[in-house]
Design an enzyme around this catalytic site. Structure first.
Site, mmCIF file in Angstrom:
data_model
loop_
_atom_site.group_PDB
_atom_site.id
_atom_site.type_symbol
_atom_site.label_atom_id
_atom_site.label_comp_id
_atom_site.label_asym_id
_atom_site.label_seq_id
_atom_site.Cartn_x
_atom_site.Cartn_y
_atom_site.Cartn_z
ATOM 1 N N THR A 144 -27.810 48.487 60.938
ATOM 2 C CA THR A 144 -27.730 47.028 61.063
ATOM 3 C C THR A 144 -27.067 46.638 62.373
ATOM 4 O O THR A 144 -27.515 45.710 63.070
ATOM 5 C CB THR A 144 -26.949 46.440 59.877
ATOM 6 O OG1 THR A 144 -27.609 46.794 58.655
ATOM 7 C CG2 THR A 144 -26.852 44.930 59.986
ATOM 8 N N GLU A 145 -26.002 47.345 62.730
ATOM 9 C CA GLU A 145 -25.328 47.090 63.997
ATOM 10 C C GLU A 145 -26.286 47.298 65.170
ATOM 11 O O GLU A 145 -26.330 46.496 66.115
ATOM 12 C CB GLU A 145 -24.119 48.023 64.125
ATOM 13 C CG GLU A 145 -23.310 47.833 65.396
ATOM 14 C CD GLU A 145 -22.176 48.828 65.492
ATOM 15 O OE1 GLU A 145 -21.499 48.855 66.542
ATOM 16 O OE2 GLU A 145 -21.950 49.603 64.534
ATOM 17 N N GLY A 146 -27.078 48.370 65.112
ATOM 18 C CA GLY A 146 -28.037 48.629 66.180
ATOM 19 C C GLY A 146 -29.116 47.572 66.263
ATOM 20 O O GLY A 146 -29.534 47.174 67.357
#
Length: 717
Positions: A144-146
Site C-alpha cells: 500500500t505504501e508503494g
C-alpha cells in the site's frame, strides 16, 4: 463549507513521525472552471514546506510505554496541524495516521495497543474528522505504501493528466517508483503490455476520479521487501560479520564498510578513549570489499516459487527499462545526492560518477573526514554518524539498484581525465526524448516533496468527487478484476460520493448540524425522529406498572369514543391501545403454540391472559378448510400460529434449546408456560391425523422420509 478542503496525514515511520497538511479546491468550486482540460484532470492538491513537521523517534519506540505516545509524541504534531487548518474547517478535515515498516516489526498485540491509544488521543484532543479508527489509524502494508508513492510520483510529474507529454514508447506513459526507508524498500510500476497480460493476476487495479466525475483506471505491480531498508540491512550485515568471525571473545571485527581507523560499537556508537566495549567494529575503508559483502544481503539465491524473482525469492514481473523509468525517493535520494550536494550539482544519476565519488570518500582516514565535517565540506552532512554511515548505505543502494532490481549502469565509461561528463549526457538524453533515464533520484518535483502521503491524499480527494452520470464504481484499489473485488480498499468510510453533492454540498455534515442547522434540508425530519426516539425511550423507562395504567386509561378513553361504531370488532377490546397495529404496545406478546408428539405436555412461549381465553382463541377458527384450526393473531396481522412437533425425550428439549423444564405448574407469566393436559383434551382438529393417540407428522416434501428435529410449521390450507 469553505473554498478549500484539507487533509492531515501522519507518516509514522521507523525513525520518526512526520505530519503533512494538504489542501485542494472544493469540487463544487472546481467545477465552475471553464477549462475542459482542468475538468478532465485530478483534483489539484497543494502543500507548503512549512506545513510539514517531523519529530523523533518513531511510534514503535513507545511499544513499552503506550500511555506516553499522546502527550510525548502526538501532541506537537496535532498542534502544528491545527495552526494550519482554519478553525471552521477542522471538523471537515480528515486525519490519518499511517504507520509503516517500524510498526510492522512489532507484535500484533503491541501494534493494536498503540493504535488504540493513538486514535483515542486524537479524538480526545482535536476535532479532526476521524470516523473509523481501523481505516484512519492503521499499520499499512508495504504494498500500500508503494502504491501511494506511485500515485504521488506520477501525479507530480503530470503523467496522469498529460500522458501525451510522457510517452516512453509502446503506449506507455507512467513512471516506476522506488522507495527505501530504515526498515523496508518498495517498488511499484506498470509493466509493459506483454508482461501486464502475462501477470494480470499479480497486478493491482487502481481507480481515480477526475474533477468532472469521470473515472480512470491503472494496473500496477507493487511489492515490498521488509528488512531491506538501510537500518535493517545494516543489522543483518553486522550479524553476518559476527557469524563469519567464527570465534568468541574477539575484541575487534574488521568492517570494510566503515572509514579507515574508525572504531564503533556493534550498535553504531563511536568508541571514545573512555569507553571500552567487549567487541567493537574497526573500519578498514575497503569499499570494493564492502560492495562484495553487502551483495550477499540481497539473497539472490533464495528459492523462487513464482518466476521471475528479483531478490529474496519475491516475484516481480520482468521490467522493460525501455519504457519503465524509475523515480527513487528517501534513501535513494539522500544517499546518492545528500552528501555531495555542494559539488555534485547535476541532479541526474549516473552510476560511474557516483561510485567513483563514494569510493574516494570511503578510502579516506576517519581523521580526514572529521576535518571535512568541521569545515562544512560535506553538503548537508553535519554530524559524524551520518558521515560514517554513508559507505554502507552507498554500497547497499548500488547493490539494490543494479544487482537487485537490475537498473542499467548508466555512465560506465571511464570519466577520469577524459573531460567526458556522463551526468550531463544523461540529462541531455532525458531532455531530448521528453523523459528521464532508467533511474532518477528525486526529493522534490516542481517544488513539492515526493512522499507517499501525497498519493494517499490524492486518492482521498479523488474519492470525494461526485461520480458523473453512469459512473458508479468507487475510487480505491484492489485485485485486478472488473467491478469491486472483495479486497477493495476504500480511501475512507465514504465509499461513494453522492451524485447530488455538486448541486448541494452536504458532505461531512455532522448529525447535530443536520438536525438543528437553520438551512439544513434534514432539519424537520431530523427533529421528528429525535422526538420519536425520546418517546420510545421514555416508554421503556416508565416501568411495566405505569405502562399498564396508561393502557387502561387510553383503552377506556378509546372504548368510550368508539363503542357505538365498533361493536363488531370485539377482538380489538382485548388488544388494548392500537391493538394489532403495533405489536410492541401490547402487554401480552403473541404466543407460539408447540405440541408434543409423545406425551401430554404443551409448551407455550410468551404471556397469556388465561388458559380458558387461550383455548377459546386456539379453537376459534372453526371455519377453516378441512376442519383444521389455524389461528391468525390480530397483533401480527396475517402471521399464523406455528405448531412444532418433537419427541418427549431429551432430544426434543435439546432441539429447542430448552433444558430442565419443570414437570408441572406454570412458570412466571412473562416466561415459558408449561401446561399439562389430557390426550382427550387435544382435539383432532388441532392435532390432525393421529395414530394410537400420537400425532402423525407428514414428512417434508423436499426431503422424503426425513423429519425435522426442531420444528414443522403447519401449512395454511
Amino acid at each position: 463549507m469553505g473554498k478549500w478542503r484539507y487533509g492531515v496525514i501522519l507518516d509514522a515511520g521507523s525513525s520518526g513521525t512526520r505530519v503533512h497538511v494538504y489542501r485542494w479546491l472544493d469540487n463544487a468550486r472546481a467545477r465552475q472552471d471553464d477549462d475542459s482540460g482542468r475538468l478532465k484532470s485530478l483534483p489539484k492538491v497543494k502543500t507548503k514546506e512549512d506545513w510539514t513537521k517531523k519529530i523523533h523517534p518513531g511510534v514503535s519506540s513507545f511499544a513499552s510505554k503506550p500511555e506516553q505516545i499522546g502527550p510525548d509524541h502526538l501532541d506537537g504534531l496535532l498542534q502544528h496541524a491545527l495552526k494550519i487548518v482554519p478553525d471552521d474547517a477542522v471538523k471537515e478535515t480528515p486525519i490519518f495516521l499511517l504507520a509503516t515498516a517500524g510498526m510492522r516489526l512489532l507484535k500484533n498485540v503491541e501494534q493494536q495497543l498503540l493504535l488504540e491509544r493513538i486514535c483515542s488521543y486524537i479524538r480526545s484532543n482535536s476535532d479532526f474528522l476521524l470516523p473509523d479508527c481501523d481505516l484512519h489509524v492503521q499499520v499499512i502494508p508495504g504494498e500500500t505504501e508503494g502504491l501511494y508513492g506511485w500515485i504521488a510520483t506520477n501525479y507530480l510529474l503530470g503523467s496522469f493528466d498529460s500522458p501525451g507529454e510522457h510517452n516512453h514508447g509502446k503506449d506507455h506513459h507512467t513512471y516506476g517508483f522506488l522507495d527505501m526507508g530504515g526498515a523496508s524498500a518498495q517498488i511499484a510500476f506498470a509493466p509493459n503490455a506483454t508482461e501486464a497480460e502475462k501477470h494480470a493476476n499479480d497486478l493491482k487495479l487502481l481507480r481515480l476520479r477526475n474533477v468532472d466525475g469521470s473515472s480512470r483506471e491503472y494496473k500496477v505491480f507493487v511489492t515490498s521487501w521488509l528488512e531491506f531498508g538501510v537500518h535493517e540491512a545494516r543489522n543483518r550485515y553486522i550479524k553476518a560479520l559476527q557469524a563469519a568471525s567464527g570465534a568468541e571473545g574477539i575484541k575487534e571485527l574488521p568492517d570494510p564498510c566503515l572509514p579507515n581507523q574508525l572504531r564503533t560499537t556493534m550498535d553504531g556508537e563511536i568508541v571514545s578513549s573512555t569507553t571500552e566495549p567487549k567487541t567493537c567494529l574497526l573500519g578498514t575503508g575497503k569499499f570494493d570489499e564492502c560492495l562484495r559483502q553487502t551483495y550477499a544481503l540481497l539473497d539472490k539465491d533464495a528459492p523462487c516459487p513464482d518466476q521471475p524473482c528479483l531478490l529474496h525469492g519475491v516475484h516481480v514481473p520482468a521490467i522493460d527499462f525501455d519504457v519503465n523509468h524509475f523515480i527513487g525517493i528517501s534513501e535513494f535520494w539522500h544517499t546518492t545526492h545528500g552528501i555531495f550536494e555542494i559539488d555534485y550539482k547535476d541532479k541526474a544519476y549516473d552510476f560511474n560518477t557516483y561510485q567513483e565519488r563514494v569510493k574516494e570518500f570511503c578510502s579516506q582516514d576517519w581523521g580526514s573526514i572529521e576535518k571535512s565535517i568541521s569545515d562544512h565540506q560535506l553538503g548537508k552532512v553535519d554530524d559524524h554518524k551520518s558521515a560514517y554511515e554513508l559507505c554502507f548505505k552507498a554500497s547497499w543502494i548500488i547493490n539494490m539498484l543494479h544487482d537487485g532490481i537490475g537498473i542499467p549502469r548508466v555512465g560506465l565509461e571511464d570519466t577520469k581525465g577524459s573531460g567526458h561528463n556522463g551526468t550531463k549526457e544523461v540529462l541531455s538524453h532525458g531532455k531530448n526524448k521528453g523523459f528521464i533515464g532508467p533511474f532518477q533520484p528525486a526529493n522534490k518535483i516542481h517544488g513539492t516533496e515526493v512522499s507517499w502521503t501525497l498519493g494517499k491524499v490524492v486518492l482521498y480527494a479523488s474519492s470525494q468527487v461526485p461520480p458523473a452520470d453512469g459512473e458508479a464504481l468507487p475510487v480505491g484499489f484492489g485485485s485486478n478484476m472488473p467491478g469491486v473485488p472483495g479486497d477493495f480498499q476504500y480511501p475512507s468510510v465514504d465509499r461513494l460520493a453522492r451524485p447530488d453533492e455538486a448541486k448541494e454540498e452536504v458532505h461531512g455534515e455532522h448529525w447535530h448540524d443536520a438536525l438543528f442547522a437553520g438551512d439544513s434540508p434534514r432539519r424537520i425530519p431530523g427533529i421528528l425522529l429525535f422526538i420519536f426516539i425520546i418517546i420510545i425511550t421514555l416508554y421503556f423507562l416508565c416501568g411495566r406498572t405505569r405502562r399498564q395504567r396508561i393502557y387502561r386509561k387510553l383503552g377506556t378513553l378509546f372504548h368510550r369514543r368508539g363503542s357505538s361504531q365498533h361493536h363488531h370488532h370485539h377482538h380489538n377490546k382485548k388488544s388494548g391501545f392500537l391493538g394489532g397495529k403495533l405489536p410492541f404496545t401490547r402487554r401480552n406478546p403473541p404466543s407460539y403454540e408447540r405440541v408434543l408428539e409423545d406425551g401430554t405436555r404443551d409448551f407455550e412461549l410468551g404471556n397469556v391472559a388465561s388458559d380458558s381465553e387461550h383455548e377459546s382463541e386456539r379453537h376459534s377458527d372453526s371455519g377453516s378448510p378441512s376442519g383444521r384450526g389455524l389461528k391468525r393473531t390480530s397483533e401480527w396481522g396475517s402471521t399464523p400460529t406455528l405448531m412444532f412437533g418433537f419427541d418427549n425425550g431429551s432430544s426434543g428439549n435439546a432441539g429447542l434449546g430448552i433444558n430442565n423444564l419443570p414437570s408441572n405448574g406454570n412458570m412466571d407469566r412473562t416466561g415459558l408456560v408449561v401446561r399439562t393436559e389430557s390426550r382427550d383434551h387435544l382435539s383432532p382438529i388441532a392435532l390432525g391425523p393421529t395414530t394410537n393417540g400420537r400425532r402423525s407428522r407428514a414428512t417434508s416434501p423436499a426431503r422424503p422420509n426425513h423429519v425435522s428435529p426442531i420444528m414443522t410449521p403447519l401449512a395454511d390450507d
